[in-house]
Write an enzyme that holds these catalytic residues in place. Structure first.
Site, PDB file in Angstrom:
ATOM      1  N   ASP A 156      41.583  33.066  44.108  1.00  0.00           N
ATOM      2  CA  ASP A 156      40.314  33.749  43.883  1.00  0.00           C
ATOM      3  C   ASP A 156      40.147  34.087  42.394  1.00  0.00           C
ATOM      4  OD1 ASP A 156      37.991  35.201  44.191  1.00  0.00           O
ATOM      5  OD2 ASP A 156      38.779  36.504  45.763  1.00  0.00           O
ATOM      6  N   HIS A 230      30.846  29.037  50.470  1.00  0.00           N
ATOM      7  CA  HIS A 230      30.766  30.264  49.654  1.00  0.00           C
ATOM      8  C   HIS A 230      30.553  29.902  48.181  1.00  0.00           C
ATOM      9  CE1 HIS A 230      31.558  34.258  48.180  1.00  0.00           C
ATOM     10  NE2 HIS A 230      32.607  33.839  47.491  1.00  0.00           N
TER      11      HIS A 230
HETATM   12  C1  HEM Z   1      34.134  31.898  44.377  1.00  0.00           C
HETATM   13  C2  HEM Z   1      36.601  34.572  47.598  1.00  0.00           C
HETATM   14  C3  HEM Z   1      32.902  37.722  47.817  1.00  0.00           C
HETATM   15  C4  HEM Z   1      30.822  35.416  44.084  1.00  0.00           C
HETATM   16  C5  HEM Z   1      35.088  32.321  45.274  1.00  0.00           C
HETATM   17  C6  HEM Z   1      36.292  31.588  45.607  1.00  0.00           C
HETATM   18  C7  HEM Z   1      36.988  32.359  46.495  1.00  0.00           C
HETATM   19  C8  HEM Z   1      36.220  33.555  46.742  1.00  0.00           C
HETATM   20  C9  HEM Z   1      38.335  32.035  47.120  1.00  0.00           C
HETATM   21  C10 HEM Z   1      36.679  30.208  45.047  1.00  0.00           C
HETATM   22  C11 HEM Z   1      37.514  30.270  43.821  1.00  0.00           C
HETATM   23  C12 HEM Z   1      36.861  30.912  42.640  1.00  0.00           C
HETATM   24  O1  HEM Z   1      36.056  30.297  41.925  1.00  0.00           O
HETATM   25  O2  HEM Z   1      37.129  32.087  42.442  1.00  0.00           O
HETATM   26  C13 HEM Z   1      35.809  35.661  47.936  1.00  0.00           C
HETATM   27  C14 HEM Z   1      36.149  36.640  48.953  1.00  0.00           C
HETATM   28  C15 HEM Z   1      35.106  37.528  49.011  1.00  0.00           C
HETATM   29  C16 HEM Z   1      34.105  37.090  48.041  1.00  0.00           C
HETATM   30  C17 HEM Z   1      37.431  36.662  49.762  1.00  0.00           C
HETATM   31  C18 HEM Z   1      34.927  38.716  49.893  1.00  0.00           C
HETATM   32  C19 HEM Z   1      35.255  38.722  51.158  1.00  0.00           C
HETATM   33  C20 HEM Z   1      32.007  37.372  46.831  1.00  0.00           C
HETATM   34  C21 HEM Z   1      30.785  38.076  46.533  1.00  0.00           C
HETATM   35  C22 HEM Z   1      30.203  37.426  45.472  1.00  0.00           C
HETATM   36  C23 HEM Z   1      31.058  36.304  45.123  1.00  0.00           C
HETATM   37  C24 HEM Z   1      30.289  39.327  47.273  1.00  0.00           C
HETATM   38  C25 HEM Z   1      28.936  37.727  44.708  1.00  0.00           C
HETATM   39  C26 HEM Z   1      28.072  38.681  44.991  1.00  0.00           C
HETATM   40  C27 HEM Z   1      31.546  34.282  43.846  1.00  0.00           C
HETATM   41  C28 HEM Z   1      31.237  33.338  42.772  1.00  0.00           C
HETATM   42  C29 HEM Z   1      32.177  32.293  42.873  1.00  0.00           C
HETATM   43  C30 HEM Z   1      33.054  32.648  43.989  1.00  0.00           C
HETATM   44  C31 HEM Z   1      30.137  33.457  41.721  1.00  0.00           C
HETATM   45  C32 HEM Z   1      32.292  31.069  41.978  1.00  0.00           C
HETATM   46  C33 HEM Z   1      31.288  30.006  42.362  1.00  0.00           C
HETATM   47  C34 HEM Z   1      31.404  28.788  41.438  1.00  0.00           C
HETATM   48  O3  HEM Z   1      32.251  27.919  41.721  1.00  0.00           O
HETATM   49  O4  HEM Z   1      30.687  28.751  40.442  1.00  0.00           O
HETATM   50  N1  HEM Z   1      35.071  33.512  45.991  1.00  0.00           N
HETATM   51  N2  HEM Z   1      34.579  35.966  47.410  1.00  0.00           N
HETATM   52  N3  HEM Z   1      32.137  36.299  45.972  1.00  0.00           N
HETATM   53  N4  HEM Z   1      32.642  33.843  44.537  1.00  0.00           N
HETATM   54 FE1  HEM Z   1      33.561  34.869  46.023  1.00  0.00          FE
END
Ligand code: HEM
Length: 318
Positions: A156, A230
Site C-alpha cells: 500500500d 480500487h
Molecule cells: C491505491 C489500499 C482506501 C486512494 C491503493 C493500493 C492499495 C490500496 C493496496 C495499490 C497500491 C498503491 O498504489 O498504493 C487501500 C485500502 C484502503 C484504501 C486497504 C482502505 C480500506 C483508499 C481511499 C482512497 C484511496 C479511501 C481515497 C479517498 C488510493 C489512490 C491509489 C490507491 C489514489 C493509487 C491509484 C493509482 O494507481 O494511481 N490503495 N486503499 N485509497 N488508493 Fe487506496
C-alpha cells in the site's frame, strides 16, 4: 514585497512529505466549548514546534515528526483567522450499498516515528498541555506490516507522488495566498472483514485492488462500463492530466478483539480530488458499481482537516 527567504519560511509546510515509518499515531480531538478552551487550544497549537523539538532531541537519531490539522468547525475559534478556501466538513457519501460516514473531530495529530515510545511521549505531553480544553475522540496506533502491506496483504502506497510531483500534489500554492504551504487532509478508519477477504481467490483479490499480490504489478484498467478496480476508481484525470494525493495509510489491529483495519490518511493540494475519489469508491463508476474493497472494509470514521504552514501555527501566539 517580502524578501524571498522570508517568504520561503512563511510558507514552509509541516512534515507533509515525511516517509512511511515503522510506527504511526492518529490522534483525533475535539475542542471543548467556551472561550478559555479556545484560548488554551490556540496557545498549545502555537507551541507545536517546541513540543516536536522536545521529542526529537531526546530521540537521538530516531525519526519523529508530527503534523497538526485543524477542522472547519473550530477554524475561526481556534485560529482567529479566515478559513482556507476549500476547507469544509467531511460530507457523508451514501452509496447504494456502503456509506462513507462523517464523524466528529476538530484537531488531528498525525505522528510518524521509528518507534511507538516517541509517539506515546508526544501524546502524553500534548494532552497534559491541553488539559481540560479538549476531549479525545479517537487514538489509533499504526504499525508497518512486513514489506509495507496493508492487512488485506497488498503493498500500500506504491503510486504515491515523489520528487517535485509531491509538493505539487499536496501543497496549496498561489491559488490561496494566505494558506500557501498548507495541505488538506482526509482521514477514515476502516475495519476489515478478514475472514471474508480470505475466502476470495487471490486472483479475485487482485482484480479488486488492481495490482498483483505477490509482486505488486499493475493490472490493466477495466472498460468504461465494467467493474473497476480500487486503483482505477482512485485515478482522477481531467483536461489538466492526473490529480494525485499523498497517502500514508497504516495498518492497525487488536487481534484479541478481532479488530483488523487500515487507517486511511490522504494529503492533497485540492480537497475536491480526495472527495472525488471517495465518490467514485462509494457511489461507483458507473453507479452502482462501487469499489469492491468496501465489501470487506467498513468506514467507521471520516473527518477533514487543514494542515497549515509551520509559521501559521507559530504566529497563533501573537
Ligand atoms: C491505491 C489500499 C482506501 C486512494 C491503493 C493500493 C492499495 C490500496 C493496496 C495499490 C497500491 C498503491 O498504489 O498504493 C487501500 C485500502 C484502503 C484504501 C486497504 C482502505 C480500506 C483508499 C481511499 C482512497 C484511496 C479511501 C481515497 C479517498 C488510493 C489512490 C491509489 C490507491 C489514489 C493509487 C491509484 C493509482 O494507481 O494511481 N490503495 N486503499 N485509497 N488508493 Fe487506496
Amino acid at each position: 514585497p517580502v524578501p524571498p527567504s522570508e517568504r520561503a519560511i512563511d510558507t514552509e509546510p509541516q512534515y507533509v512529505d515525511a516517509p512511511l515509518t515503522r510506527a504511526a499515531g492518529f490522534l483525533v480531538l475535539t475542542i471543548n466549548d467556551g472561550d478559555p478552551a479556545a484560548a488554551k487550544a490556540r496557545s498549545v497549537l502555537a507551541s507545536t514546534e517546541d513540543l516536536i523539538k522536545d521529542i526529537q532531541i531526546r530521540a537521538d537519531r530516531q525519526f519523529f515528526t508530527a503534523n497538526v490539522g485543524i477542522g472547519q468547525r473550530v477554524w475561526e475559534r481556534a485560529t482567529g483567522k479566515p478559513q482556507p478556501a476549500e476547507l469544509r466538513p467531511f460530507k457523508e457519501i451514501k452509496g447504494q450499498t456502503h456509506t462513507a460516514v462523517a464523524t466528529p473531530g476538530d484537531l488531528l495529530y498525525h505522528l510518524r516515528a521509528d518507534s511507538m515510545d516517541l509517539i506515546v511521549e508526544f501524546e502524553k505531553l500534548l494532552l497534559e498541555a491541553f488539559g481540560d480544553a479538549v476531549t479525545g475522540v479517537d487514538d489509533v496506533a499504526g504499525f508497518r506490516y512486513f514489506d509495507g502491506r496493508d492487512l488485506l496483504e497488498f503493498i500500500d502506497g506504491t503510486a504515491n507522488p515523489i520528487g517535485l510531483s509531491l509538493p505539487a500534489a499536496t501543497l496549496v500554492g498561489e491559488e490561496d495566498p494566505d494558506y500557501t504551504g498548507g495541505s488538506y487532509v482526509v482521514i477514515q478508519k476502516y475495519l476489515h472483514n478478514l475472514a471474508g477477504w480470505r475466502e476470495q481467490k487471490t486472483e479475485e483479490q487482485e482484480n479488486i485492488i488492481g495490482r498483483t499480490k505477490f509482486d505488486n504489478v499493475e493490472l490493466p484498467d477495466a472498460g468504461a462500463d465494467q467493474q473497476k478496480s480500487h486503483k482505477t476508481l482512485c485515478t482522477i484525470t481531467d483536461e489538466n492530466g492526473e490529480h494525485d494525493i499523498l497517502r500514508d495509510n497504516m495498518p492497525f489491529a487488536v487481534p484479541g478483539r478481532g479488530e483488523y483495519g487500515t487507517y486511511f490518511i490522504g494529503y492533497s493540494r485540492h480537497l475536491w480530488v480526495t472527495e472525488k475519489m471517495l465518490e467514485r469508491m462509494f457511489i461507483g463508476d458507473p453507479p452502482p458499481l462501487h469499489d469492491k474493497i468496501l465489501d470487506f472494509s467498513k468506514a467507521v470514521t471520516g473527518v477533514t482537516f487543514f494542515v497549515p504552514a509551520r509559521q501559521f501555527l507559530a504566529d497563533l501566539d501573537d
